[in-house]
Design a protein around this motif. Structure first.
Motif, PDB file in Angstrom:
ATOM      1  N   LEU A  49       0.823  -1.210   0.000  1.00 49.35           N
ATOM      2  CA  LEU A  49       0.000   0.000   0.000  1.00 49.35           C
ATOM      3  C   LEU A  49       0.860   1.264   0.000  1.00 49.35           C
ATOM      4  CD1 LEU A  49      -2.734  -0.956   2.644  1.00 49.35           C
ATOM      5  CD2 LEU A  49      -2.800  -1.255   0.173  1.00 49.35           C
ATOM      6  N   SER A  50       2.159   1.107  -0.259  1.00 48.57           N
ATOM      7  CA  SER A  50       3.077   2.255  -0.134  1.00 48.57           C
ATOM      8  C   SER A  50       2.625   3.457  -0.951  1.00 48.57           C
ATOM      9  CB  SER A  50       4.479   1.861  -0.577  1.00 48.57           C
ATOM     10  OG  SER A  50       4.858   0.681   0.070  1.00 48.57           O
ATOM     11  N   ASP A  51       2.049   3.195  -2.131  1.00 50.76           N
ATOM     12  CA  ASP A  51       1.647   4.310  -2.989  1.00 50.76           C
ATOM     13  C   ASP A  51       0.250   4.822  -2.679  1.00 50.76           C
ATOM     14  OD1 ASP A  51       4.059   4.077  -4.235  1.00 50.76           O
ATOM     15  OD2 ASP A  51       3.285   2.783  -5.843  1.00 50.76           O
ATOM     16  N   SER A  52      -0.508   4.089  -1.862  1.00 49.25           N
ATOM     17  CA  SER A  52      -1.897   4.514  -1.653  1.00 49.25           C
ATOM     18  C   SER A  52      -2.203   5.025  -0.242  1.00 49.25           C
ATOM     19  CB  SER A  52      -2.874   3.386  -2.036  1.00 49.25           C
ATOM     20  OG  SER A  52      -2.387   2.129  -1.661  1.00 49.25           O
ATOM     21  N   VAL A  53      -1.416   4.630   0.759  1.00 49.66           N
ATOM     22  CA  VAL A  53      -1.669   5.189   2.103  1.00 49.66           C
ATOM     23  C   VAL A  53      -0.348   5.601   2.742  1.00 49.66           C
ATOM     24  CG1 VAL A  53      -3.652   3.642   2.459  1.00 49.66           C
ATOM     25  CG2 VAL A  53      -1.454   3.041   3.458  1.00 49.66           C
ATOM     26  N   ILE A  54      -0.415   6.534   3.685  1.00 45.46           N
ATOM     27  CA  ILE A  54       0.800   6.893   4.415  1.00 45.46           C
ATOM     28  C   ILE A  54       1.032   5.816   5.484  1.00 45.46           C
ATOM     29  CG2 ILE A  54       0.632   9.377   4.009  1.00 45.46           C
ATOM     30  CD1 ILE A  54      -0.509   9.583   6.919  1.00 45.46           C
ATOM     31  N   PRO A  55       2.305   5.570   5.837  1.00 48.98           N
ATOM     32  CA  PRO A  55       2.610   4.476   6.765  1.00 48.98           C
ATOM     33  C   PRO A  55       1.763   4.516   8.036  1.00 48.98           C
ATOM     34  CG  PRO A  55       4.640   5.364   5.886  1.00 48.98           C
ATOM     35  CD  PRO A  55       3.543   6.238   5.358  1.00 48.98           C
ATOM     36  N   ALA A  56       1.461   5.717   8.528  1.00 47.63           N
ATOM     37  CA  ALA A  56       0.707   5.810   9.781  1.00 47.63           C
ATOM     38  C   ALA A  56      -0.701   5.230   9.647  1.00 47.63           C
ATOM     39  CB  ALA A  56       0.630   7.267  10.220  1.00 47.63           C
ATOM     40  N   ASP A  57      -1.181   5.155   8.402  1.00 46.87           N
ATOM     41  CA  ASP A  57      -2.554   4.666   8.206  1.00 46.87           C
ATOM     42  C   ASP A  57      -2.625   3.183   7.878  1.00 46.87           C
ATOM     43  OD1 ASP A  57      -3.679   7.007   8.844  1.00 46.87           O
ATOM     44  OD2 ASP A  57      -4.038   7.681   6.780  1.00 46.87           O
ATOM     45  N   GLY A  58      -1.502   2.480   7.990  1.00 49.25           N
ATOM     46  CA  GLY A  58      -1.487   1.051   7.672  1.00 49.25           C
ATOM     47  C   GLY A  58      -2.522   0.270   8.466  1.00 49.25           C
ATOM     48  N   LYS A  59      -2.572   0.516   9.779  1.00 48.56           N
ATOM     49  CA  LYS A  59      -3.473  -0.253  10.627  1.00 48.56           C
ATOM     50  C   LYS A  59      -4.932   0.077  10.303  1.00 48.56           C
ATOM     51  CE  LYS A  59      -4.637  -1.481  15.372  1.00 48.56           C
ATOM     52  NZ  LYS A  59      -6.061  -1.567  15.064  1.00 48.56           N
ATOM     53  N   LYS A  60      -5.196   1.374  10.124  1.00 47.51           N
ATOM     54  CA  LYS A  60      -6.571   1.800   9.840  1.00 47.51           C
ATOM     55  C   LYS A  60      -7.074   1.122   8.556  1.00 47.51           C
ATOM     56  CE  LYS A  60      -8.057   5.907   8.362  1.00 47.51           C
ATOM     57  NZ  LYS A  60      -7.895   7.336   8.145  1.00 47.51           N
ATOM     58  N   THR A  61      -6.207   1.101   7.531  1.00 50.86           N
ATOM     59  CA  THR A  61      -6.599   0.484   6.264  1.00 50.86           C
ATOM     60  C   THR A  61      -6.781  -1.026   6.439  1.00 50.86           C
ATOM     61  OG1 THR A  61      -5.225   2.152   5.220  1.00 50.86           O
ATOM     62  CG2 THR A  61      -6.029   0.386   3.808  1.00 50.86           C
ATOM     63  N   ALA A  62      -5.894  -1.638   7.207  1.00 45.32           N
ATOM     64  CA  ALA A  62      -6.009  -3.079   7.450  1.00 45.32           C
ATOM     65  C   ALA A  62      -7.346  -3.395   8.122  1.00 45.32           C
ATOM     66  CB  ALA A  62      -4.845  -3.556   8.322  1.00 45.32           C
ATOM     67  N   ASP A  63      -7.713  -2.579   9.117  1.00 48.98           N
ATOM     68  CA  ASP A  63      -8.989  -2.786   9.810  1.00 48.98           C
ATOM     69  C   ASP A  63     -10.166  -2.630   8.850  1.00 48.98           C
ATOM     70  OD1 ASP A  63      -7.778  -3.290  12.214  1.00 48.98           O
ATOM     71  OD2 ASP A  63      -7.939  -1.223  12.957  1.00 48.98           O
ATOM     72  N   GLU A  64     -10.035  -1.649   7.956  1.00 46.41           N
ATOM     73  CA  GLU A  64     -11.114  -1.401   6.991  1.00 46.41           C
ATOM     74  C   GLU A  64     -11.270  -2.599   6.039  1.00 46.41           C
ATOM     75  OE1 GLU A  64     -11.117   2.636   5.267  1.00 46.41           O
ATOM     76  OE2 GLU A  64     -11.386   1.617   3.345  1.00 46.41           O
ATOM     77  N   ILE A  65     -10.150  -3.098   5.525  1.00 43.89           N
ATOM     78  CA  ILE A  65     -10.205  -4.245   4.615  1.00 43.89           C
ATOM     79  C   ILE A  65     -10.819  -5.449   5.338  1.00 43.89           C
ATOM     80  CG2 ILE A  65      -8.788  -5.928   3.346  1.00 43.89           C
ATOM     81  CD1 ILE A  65      -6.863  -3.638   2.687  1.00 43.89           C
ATOM     82  N   ARG A  66     -10.421  -5.632   6.572  1.00 46.16           N
ATOM     83  CA  ARG A  66     -10.934  -6.747   7.372  1.00 46.16           C
ATOM     84  C   ARG A  66     -12.458  -6.668   7.503  1.00 46.16           C
ATOM     85  NH1 ARG A  66     -10.579  -7.402  12.669  1.00 46.16           N
ATOM     86  NH2 ARG A  66      -9.700  -5.341  13.044  1.00 46.16           N
ATOM     87  N   SER A  67     -12.960  -5.462   7.776  1.00 44.32           N
ATOM     88  CA  SER A  67     -14.409  -5.377   7.974  1.00 44.32           C
ATOM     89  C   SER A  67     -15.156  -5.501   6.649  1.00 44.32           C
ATOM     90  CB  SER A  67     -14.782  -4.109   8.751  1.00 44.32           C
ATOM     91  OG  SER A  67     -14.594  -2.996   7.931  1.00 44.32           O
ATOM     92  N   ILE A  68     -14.555  -5.051   5.557  1.00 43.11           N
ATOM     93  CA  ILE A  68     -15.219  -5.210   4.251  1.00 43.11           C
ATOM     94  C   ILE A  68     -15.293  -6.690   3.861  1.00 43.11           C
ATOM     95  CG2 ILE A  68     -15.004  -4.745   1.771  1.00 43.11           C
ATOM     96  CD1 ILE A  68     -13.877  -2.006   2.496  1.00 43.11           C
ATOM     97  N   VAL A  69     -14.191  -7.415   4.085  1.00 44.71           N
ATOM     98  CA  VAL A  69     -14.194  -8.847   3.748  1.00 44.71           C
ATOM     99  C   VAL A  69     -15.263  -9.568   4.570  1.00 44.71           C
ATOM    100  CG1 VAL A  69     -12.857 -11.002   3.853  1.00 44.71           C
ATOM    101  CG2 VAL A  69     -11.781  -8.917   3.001  1.00 44.71           C
ATOM    102  N   LYS A  70     -15.344  -9.194   5.844  1.00 43.25           N
ATOM    103  CA  LYS A  70     -16.334  -9.849   6.718  1.00 43.25           C
ATOM    104  C   LYS A  70     -17.757  -9.507   6.259  1.00 43.25           C
ATOM    105  CE  LYS A  70     -16.536  -8.970  11.276  1.00 43.25           C
ATOM    106  NZ  LYS A  70     -16.109  -9.086  12.697  1.00 43.25           N
ATOM    107  N   PHE A  71     -17.971  -8.250   5.915  1.00 42.58           N
ATOM    108  CA  PHE A  71     -19.308  -7.813   5.512  1.00 42.58           C
ATOM    109  C   PHE A  71     -19.714  -8.396   4.160  1.00 42.58           C
ATOM    110  CE2 PHE A  71     -22.061  -4.648   3.385  1.00 42.58           C
ATOM    111  CZ  PHE A  71     -23.142  -4.692   4.254  1.00 42.58           C
ATOM    112  N   GLU A  72     -18.793  -8.358   3.195  1.00 41.97           N
ATOM    113  CA  GLU A  72     -19.179  -8.773   1.832  1.00 41.97           C
ATOM    114  C   GLU A  72     -19.090 -10.287   1.622  1.00 41.97           C
ATOM    115  OE1 GLU A  72     -17.394  -6.545  -1.324  1.00 41.97           O
ATOM    116  OE2 GLU A  72     -17.789  -4.619  -0.348  1.00 41.97           O
ATOM    117  N   LEU A  73     -18.148 -10.941   2.252  1.00 41.17           N
ATOM    118  CA  LEU A  73     -17.950 -12.378   2.004  1.00 41.17           C
ATOM    119  C   LEU A  73     -18.380 -13.252   3.171  1.00 41.17           C
ATOM    120  CD1 LEU A  73     -14.431 -12.394   0.279  1.00 41.17           C
ATOM    121  CD2 LEU A  73     -16.657 -11.899  -0.712  1.00 41.17           C
ATOM    122  N   GLY A  74     -18.564 -12.647   4.341  1.00 38.47           N
ATOM    123  CA  GLY A  74     -18.909 -13.449   5.513  1.00 38.47           C
ATOM    124  C   GLY A  74     -17.736 -14.265   6.019  1.00 38.47           C
ATOM    125  N   LEU A  75     -16.530 -13.873   5.655  1.00 41.38           N
ATOM    126  CA  LEU A  75     -15.334 -14.602   6.085  1.00 41.38           C
ATOM    127  C   LEU A  75     -14.430 -13.656   6.864  1.00 41.38           C
ATOM    128  CD1 LEU A  75     -14.534 -16.365   2.690  1.00 41.38           C
ATOM    129  CD2 LEU A  75     -15.524 -17.434   4.712  1.00 41.38           C
TER     130      LEU A  75
END
Ligand SMILES: [Mg+2]
Length: 420
Positions: free
Chosen positions: A120-146
């Motif tokens: 994600l080096s080109d899309s988020v600043i390093p400080a936002d790594g965790k926030k983005t990871a949390d967001e991806i996690r919740s999207i996967v859970k919401f959309e795929l149920g996994l």
């Protein structure tokens, strides 16, 4: 590492996303009646002697392990629900998860069916790594149920370690300043690249943790572990500069492949050679059907712990000859596979395809008369198989047990993506 390189590396934001209990989770998603019960996905009883391929957390709590035979698993957990694998579904959810990751970056490198690195080096600043990871996690859970576990670091090796540290459905960031405190006490076998045989060697000499490996003498590592020793030491010290491959890294290559899961695990080169001879017949046949020649060959291996790896090489001469493909694939395999673990499934793929009408530059060491004879032989075999069926003519070594499954339905042709 020079400080400028280190600064650059530290500017990277790499996520490792790992789908939790992937096979079992997909089964429980598709059949809600399984959700509150201990579930194990097992190979079919007849073909694979019923071995646990994956289990959910309820089954795990009873001590059910991947690789257990069914009767043993049921002994540990009498209420265990045994289901057969549905690889088409696993492929589908693997692809859907990747589609979600692609919303964030095109730099995605799959590792097996259920894991991916994202840069994600080109899309988020390093400080936002965790926030983005949390967001991806919740999207996967919401959309795929996994659920997925995500590790965040500035290199691939520690990002992967992070995703293993907390499961399920968690994000783990390893802070650079305290990586020694967090990573070094972990068992050395947790580190990417430390297979069973390397792990055994290290522990035999008393190097039990990643910290032990990080401080191991270089001379010892090159002597006892071989050429990977120094690389693993660098990994243990957090020095991994490898890049995340783009998601289109392999996909433009048109290829023809054939793969199967053997009736039993393959345990030596002879087993592999026999299975390859079977596989290349189909590959050669399909190359002819499509009017193509293979400019290279790739061998995909899935071991008994369901880890995938793939080896590739170019061929000195483009070909559709099954025997030629088999020899190239076998030589590639024996050079590259270390037999850390027995092999569950094997795929041979013809890659870098060209039209069979292309002018071919031969090299001076290849005898054109021999090539011509092989070509005629292959064509005769091809004609016989077409008229009388695939079993009509075989290589003599295939008259014994090839560990090839008899039931064609149980053959699993892994698409290219599965090994990327
Ligand atoms: Mg997983």
């Amino acid at each position: 590492m020079k400080s400028s390189i280190r600064d650059f590396q530290r500017g990277r934001t790499i996520l490792h996303c790992d789908m939790n209990n992937f096979y079992a989770s997909v089964e429980c998603m598709n059949d809600p009646s399984l959700r509150d019960r201990p579930v194990a996905v097992c190979g079919s009883v007849e073909m694979r002697h019923g071995i646990v391929l994956a289990k959910n957390y309820l089954a795990k709590a009873y001590g059910v392990k991947t690789g257990d035979v069914i009767w043993k698993a049921k002994h540990k957990c009498p209420d265990l629900v045994v289901v057969e694998p549905h690889y088409d579904q696993y492929m589908k959810f693997s692809r859907l998860a990747r589609d979600i990751y692609e919303r964030y970056t095109d730099r995605i490198e799959p590792f097996g069916m259920d894991e991916c690195w994202l840069d994600l080096s080109d899309s988020v600043i390093p400080a936002d790594g965790k926030k983005t990871a949390d967001e991806i996690r919740s999207i996967v859970k919401f959309e795929l149920g996994l659920t997925i576990s995500v590790g965040v670091y500035f290199n691939k090796v520690f990002a992967k370690l992070g995703s293993d540290m907390r499961k399920p459905d968690a994000t783990t960031c390893i802070p650079y300043k305290s990586f020694k405190k967090i990573v070094w006490p972990l068992p050395v076998s947790d580190l990417l690249g430390v297979g069973r045989s390397t792990g055994d060697i290290l522990s035999f000499y008393g190097f039990e943790t990643i910290g032990d490996l990080a401080q191991a003498p270089e001379r010892f590592l090159t002597d006892k572990v071989g050429k990977n020793g120094l690389m693993l030491k660098a990994f243990a010290n957090g020095e991994d500069t490898s890049s995340v491959k783009r998601s289109d890294y392999i996909s433009p290559v048109k290829s023809v492949g054939h793969g199967v899961t053997g009736r039993e695990d393959l345990r030596n080169n002879e087993d592999v050679w026999k299975l390859m001879l079977e596989l290349v017949q189909e590959v050669g046949h399909r190359l002819r059907q499509h009017g193509k020649l293979a400019g290279g060959v790739s061998v995909g291996v899935r071991d008994c712990k369901l880890r995938c790896c793939e080896f590739q090489c170019r061929l000195p001469l483009p070909t559709h000859s099954p025997m030629y493909l088999a020899r190239a694939a076998y030589s590639l395999f024996t050079r590259r596979y270390g037999w850390d673990l027995p092999i569950r499934s094997l795929t041979v793929r013809a890659i870098d395809l060209i039209e069979d009408t292309s002018d071919i530059q031969t090299d001076i060491f290849t005898d054109p008369v021999y090539i011509d004879k092989m070509e005629k032989l292959d064509l005769s075999i091809e004609n016989l198989r077409e008229r009388f069926g695939d079993g009509i003519v075989k290589n003599a070594v295939l008259l014994g047990d090839t560990k090839m499954p008899e039931d064609r339905e149980l053959q699993i042709v892994m698409p290219a993506g599965a090994f990327m």
